[in-house]
Write an enzyme that holds these catalytic residues in place. Structure first.
Site, short mmCIF file in Angstrom:
data_model
loop_
_atom_site.label_atom_id
_atom_site.label_comp_id
_atom_site.label_asym_id
_atom_site.label_seq_id
_atom_site.Cartn_x
_atom_site.Cartn_y
_atom_site.Cartn_z
N HIS A 124 -40.19 -28.25 8.44
CA HIS A 124 -41.22 -27.28 8.45
C HIS A 124 -42.49 -28.03 7.86
O HIS A 124 -43.47 -27.49 7.67
CB HIS A 124 -40.72 -26.15 7.57
CG HIS A 124 -40.90 -26.69 6.05
ND1 HIS A 124 -39.67 -27.09 5.33
CD2 HIS A 124 -41.81 -26.38 4.86
CE1 HIS A 124 -39.82 -27.44 4.26
NE2 HIS A 124 -41.05 -27.00 3.72
C1 UD1 Z 1 -44.60 -23.59 1.51
C2 UD1 Z 1 -44.78 -24.71 0.62
C3 UD1 Z 1 -43.95 -25.77 0.73
C4 UD1 Z 1 -42.56 -25.36 0.79
C5 UD1 Z 1 -42.40 -24.17 1.93
C6 UD1 Z 1 -41.10 -23.67 1.97
C7 UD1 Z 1 -47.24 -25.12 -0.19
C8 UD1 Z 1 -48.52 -25.80 0.17
N1 UD1 Z 1 -46.09 -25.39 0.78
O1 UD1 Z 1 -44.90 -24.28 2.98
O2 UD1 Z 1 -43.83 -26.58 -0.18
O3 UD1 Z 1 -41.47 -26.39 1.04
O4 UD1 Z 1 -43.43 -23.13 1.56
O5 UD1 Z 1 -40.81 -22.80 2.92
O6 UD1 Z 1 -47.09 -24.02 -0.91
N2 UD1 Z 1 -45.35 -17.71 7.33
C9 UD1 Z 1 -44.92 -16.51 7.76
N3 UD1 Z 1 -44.17 -15.75 6.97
C10 UD1 Z 1 -43.89 -16.10 5.63
C11 UD1 Z 1 -44.44 -17.46 5.21
C12 UD1 Z 1 -45.21 -18.09 5.79
O7 UD1 Z 1 -44.92 -16.20 8.84
O8 UD1 Z 1 -43.30 -15.22 4.92
C13 UD1 Z 1 -46.02 -18.49 8.34
C14 UD1 Z 1 -47.55 -18.30 8.51
O9 UD1 Z 1 -48.02 -18.48 9.35
C15 UD1 Z 1 -48.17 -19.20 7.46
C16 UD1 Z 1 -47.04 -20.47 7.65
O10 UD1 Z 1 -46.01 -19.79 7.73
O11 UD1 Z 1 -49.49 -19.62 7.72
C17 UD1 Z 1 -46.93 -21.45 6.55
O12 UD1 Z 1 -46.88 -20.61 5.21
P1 UD1 Z 1 -47.43 -21.44 3.82
O13 UD1 Z 1 -46.69 -20.41 2.90
O14 UD1 Z 1 -48.92 -21.44 3.92
O15 UD1 Z 1 -46.85 -22.91 3.94
P2 UD1 Z 1 -45.10 -23.33 4.24
O16 UD1 Z 1 -45.35 -24.14 5.19
O17 UD1 Z 1 -44.18 -22.14 4.07
#
Ligand code: UD1
Length: 373
Positions: A204
């Site tokens: 991811h």
């Molecule tokens: C975040 C953390 C990362 C961690 C990861 C674990 C930061 C900078 N990154 O990354 O360190 O390893 O979590 O999972 O804080 N999304 C969904 N549903 C959710 C959450 C996210 O659909 O419940 C999608 C959305 O499109 C979102 C994308 O995932 O834009 C990324 O989510 P985000 O929380 O920004 O970062 P992660 O890649 O999850």
């Protein structure tokens, strides 16, 4: 004593649970704030259920956004909560945007901060998490470390030794306390795999999945490995989105690389414990596989958790497809010898953290630290 805990993203929940439990046993009051950085049932609620975490006292519902937008939303929404509750200490965990956002607000309000999992460094500032780690540690008053080299990293950045407490790894507390229960998971049956006869994949990191060429090359290597052993790939929402955007679904469909929904804590633990090999770019999984004794290939060029390589089952293989294929086949041909358990990864980190917290003079934490600066 009143402790406010901040949790926001999937890897936070298993670190918060043992600390809250240990504090409750010592008579401290805990307030749990969920920022809402992760919000899907599979990314959040499932973990609360599996880990036996209480429902959050406050939910900030910030959702997704750019780094700036998400961080700013958390800051704006947590400030009034902190002003209302005036905790003696705010505990933040890990390295996600929720961690730095809440730590920064506490620092500006003059509230004491404890950082659980302090001092980890990949020395790669292109990783958003590395920025979050460095900045959170700079504003924290109590720094709880999971491995010995973290203290050296912190001291090199000018942090006073008195603030640093080597307590072990609370993520391993959760693993140890759920290992038995995870055995009753049906996940292997669900995916039609047998113990030690499949590999488990997670990816991811933006550096791996946000660039079409890099992601395609990694997937090609995984498809090759899946011709030797079936691979189960519970995919993060970000990863699923990128598979769609880059039109990569076609190459995977019909293969032995099964892209499935994200799993809950117990199912994932069971899948990890029984895997022949794990291929990942996660931080926490490098630690969990070390304790489970399962070979882990990390598809990154660096790690902030070097002890999993020096003592554990982890090997850094980068993202070069030939290296991924070569290293995976080598593991399948001859699994490496069993790993050693890193010091204090014994399931008691939460107790050590709680002991330090309750022994701090109430409300004096910040003043005492300021005086020592
Ligand atoms: C975040 C953390 C990362 C961690 C990861 C674990 C930061 C900078 N990154 O990354 O360190 O390893 O979590 O999972 O804080 N999304 C969904 N549903 C959710 C959450 C996210 O659909 O419940 C999608 C959305 O499109 C979102 C994308 O995932 O834009 C990324 O989510 P985000 O929380 O920004 O970062 P992660 O890649 O999850």
């Amino acid at each position: 004593m009143k402790i406010l805990h901040v949790a926001g993203a999937r890897p936070n929940f298993m670190k918060v649970a043992p600390v809250m439990r240990a504090l409750a046993a010592r008579g401290a009051t805990s307030i749990l704030v969920h920022t809402g950085q992760h919000y899907d049932e599979a990314m959040s609620d499932a973990f609360f259920t599996d880990l036996g975490l209480p429902q959050p006292d406050v939910h900030l519902e910030v959702g997704s956004g750019s780094h700036a937008a998400q961080t700013a939303r958390i800051m704006e929404r947590i400030e009034p909560v902190l002003i209302e509750h005036r905790p003696d200490l705010t505990a933040v965990v890990g390295d996600v945007n929720s961690t730095i956002a809440s730590a920064l607000v506490c620092a500006k309000l003059g509230l004491a901060i404890a950082h659980v999992e302090a001092g980890l460094r990949s020395f790669d500032r292109s990783m958003p998490e590395e920025i979050n780690r460095v900045l959170t540690d700079q504003v924290s008053d109590l720094l709880f470390t999971t491995s010995p080299e973290a203290e050296d990293n912190l001291v090199a950045e000018g942090i006073a030794r008195e603030k640093i407490h080597f307590v072990g790894n609370p993520m391993i507390d959760s693993l140890e306390s759920h290992r038995e229960r995870a055995r009753s998971s049906n996940a292997l049956t669900t995916f039609g795999v047998a113990p030690a006869a499949y590999g488990l994949v997670t990816l991811h990191r933006p550096s791996n999945v946000d660039d079409p060429e890099t992601f395609r090359r990694i997937l090609d290597a995984l498809l090759d490995v899946s011709r030797e052993i079936p691979l189960v790939f519970p995919a993060h929402p970000r990863t699923v989105k990128m598979i769609g955007e880059f039109d990569l679904g076609v190459s995977v469909s019909g293969s032995s690389l099964a892209v499935v929904e994200p799993l809950g804590y117990l199912d994932f633990l069971h899948m990890m414990a029984n895997a022949r090999i794990v291929l990942t770019d996660s931080g926490g999984i490098q630690e969990e596989t070390t304790i489970l004794g399962v070979p882990c290939l990390t598809l990154r060029w660096n790690t902030e958790r070097p002890i999993t390589v020096s003592m554990g089952t982890n090997r850094l293989v980068g993202t070069d497809p030939d290296a991924i294929r070569r290293e995976a086949l080598a593991v399948l041909a001859a699994p490496p010898p069993p790993a050693a358990r890193p010091p204090l990864w014994d399931g008691k980190a939460g107790d050590r953290i709680a002991d330090v917290i309750v022994s701090q003079p109430e409300r004096r934490t910040k003043e005492a630290t300021r005086a020592g600066r």
